[in-house]
Design an enzyme around this catalytic site. Structure first.
Site, PDB file in Angstrom:
ATOM      1  N   SER A  57       0.794  -1.230   0.000  1.00 37.67           N
ATOM      2  CA  SER A  57       0.000   0.000   0.000  1.00 37.67           C
ATOM      3  C   SER A  57       0.826   1.279   0.000  1.00 37.67           C
ATOM      4  O   SER A  57       0.264   2.365  -0.117  1.00 37.67           O
ATOM      5  CB  SER A  57      -0.961   0.011   1.198  1.00 37.67           C
ATOM      6  OG  SER A  57      -2.060  -0.831   0.940  1.00 37.67           O
ATOM      7  N   LYS A  60       0.255   3.795  -2.767  1.00 37.94           N
ATOM      8  CA  LYS A  60      -0.726   4.884  -2.719  1.00 37.94           C
ATOM      9  C   LYS A  60      -0.076   6.244  -2.494  1.00 37.94           C
ATOM     10  O   LYS A  60      -0.702   7.274  -2.757  1.00 37.94           O
ATOM     11  CB  LYS A  60      -1.757   4.593  -1.627  1.00 37.94           C
ATOM     12  CG  LYS A  60      -2.612   3.353  -1.896  1.00 37.94           C
ATOM     13  CD  LYS A  60      -3.632   3.136  -0.792  1.00 37.94           C
ATOM     14  CE  LYS A  60      -4.529   1.940  -1.080  1.00 37.94           C
ATOM     15  NZ  LYS A  60      -3.860   0.653  -0.923  1.00 37.94           N
ATOM     16  N   SER A 117      -6.525   3.056   3.838  1.00 37.69           N
ATOM     17  CA  SER A 117      -5.770   2.472   2.720  1.00 37.69           C
ATOM     18  C   SER A 117      -6.714   1.720   1.791  1.00 37.69           C
ATOM     19  O   SER A 117      -6.449   0.580   1.380  1.00 37.69           O
ATOM     20  CB  SER A 117      -4.665   1.541   3.224  1.00 37.69           C
ATOM     21  OG  SER A 117      -3.770   1.232   2.191  1.00 37.69           O
TER      22      SER A 117
END
Length: 341
Positions: A57, A60, A117
């Site tokens: 993640s 991102k 997330s």
């Protein structure tokens, strides 16, 4: 050709292909780390900082960088509503759980990325900025990475969901974090948001250092089974801001404490004594409806370090409430659990 020679040649070919494909250079449970002075760019400590790892993640952060750039250039606005495609809606957890055909505001998507997330929100942001094509957005993510000097990073999607060719390094992630701060200081505040309301839900930030490490104000966690437990953090103490990166930790607990130790060493390297950890409040047990001698929620207490208690929670066994409106504590965890930080 003898069988043994053929086998030997096959092994050599496999080894060479492995060297040429950085995506295979993964080491489960092995930590790569990096800490730098955010203002000067001075590298304070590094361990396997250029080893290619799966970002999970942390991907991102680049999705947010491109989004912040679009906002600053006036191409999109915070209150703009984005359509949610079928592709975005079927992304694996963690996610907001939006239905195809619904709409998501840009600001809500940003907050969903930095707190929960959410993979569906990340996909929606990518598609919206690339004419409905997430793969096209990923190409722009990689192009932007090269422009920022992230020479060992390649992106394949907007969320960080597993892709064998999506790789990064601890050094590259620190560089991206630094650019997020310096290029778009007006939007960096989002990483320090403790929670936000989405519909009837209050979604809280996953960042484990907020409210624990003095001066910590973001950035991002990440996890997949192949990537391990990742964390990019920043902390400001006595007019010095550091950026730390930990990739591939075997657990949330080891990741958090590796980051605390890394930042402490970074401040010491800058000639100052790290501030003591913030004393967290004693956790309050959730009120659980009982039925006879029913089980209660179990709070698993973490280890104390310098008077700070890092707490993790373990879901209790289901019990039926005595009263209709009695509160029952629930913990939902994805079976495949892309992001459980």
């Amino acid at each position: 050709m003898r069988l043994s020679h053929r086998f030997f040649l096959m092994m050599v070919l496999t080894f060479v292909l492995g060297l040429t494909n950085g995506a295979e250079a993964q080491y489960a449970g092995h930590i790569s780390s990096f800490v730098m002075n955010a203002k000067s760019g001075k590298v304070l400590l590094a361990s396997d900082a250029d080893l290619q790892r799966y970002p999970a993640s942390l991907t991102k952060l680049m999705t947010l960088y491109i989004t912040f750039r679009a906002l600053s250039e006036g191409n999109i606005t915070l209150d703009q509503k984005m359509p949610v495609s079928i592709h975005a809606s079927v992304q694996e957890p963690s996610k907001l759980g939006m239905r195809p055909g619904s709409y998501l505001m840009v600001k809500s998507a940003i907050l969903a990325l930095v707190t929960k997330s959410a993979n569906d929100a990340a996909c929606a942001l990518g598609e919206y900025q690339a004419g409905g094509d997430e793969a096209k957005f990923a190409v722009e993510m990689t192009r932007t990475a090269r422009r920022l000097g992230m020479s060992n990073t390649t992106f394949r999607n907007a969320s960080g969901l597993p892709d064998p060719n999506q790789v990064t390094t601890a050094r590259d992630m620190a560089l991206l974090a630094r650019h997020l701060m310096t290029d778009f200081p007006q939007y960096y505040k989002y990483f320090n948001v403790a929670s936000f309301r989405f519909g009837r839900r209050v979604i809280r930030n996953h960042d484990p250092l907020l409210g624990v490490y003095a001066g910590a104000d973001g950035l991002k966690t990440g996890y997949t089974s192949l990537a391990g437990h990742n964390l990019v953090s920043s902390a400001w103490q006595n007019n010095t801001r550091l950026i730390g990166v930990v990739l591939g930790a075997p657990s949330n607990f080891s990741r958090n404490h590796a980051m605390i130790a890394l930042l402490d060493k970074g401040f010491i390297a800058e000639g100052q004594i790290p501030l003591p950890l913030i004393k967290s409040k004693k956790p309050v047990k959730a009120k659980i409806a009982r039925r006879g001698k029913g089980k209660r929620a179990v709070i698993k207490r973490g280890h104390r370090r310098k008077g700070v208690l890092l707490v993790s929670y373990k879901p209790h066994k289901k019990v039926k409430p005595r009263k209709r409106h009695a509160l029952v504590h629930k913990t939902r965890v994805s079976k495949r659990g892309h992001h459980r930080s």
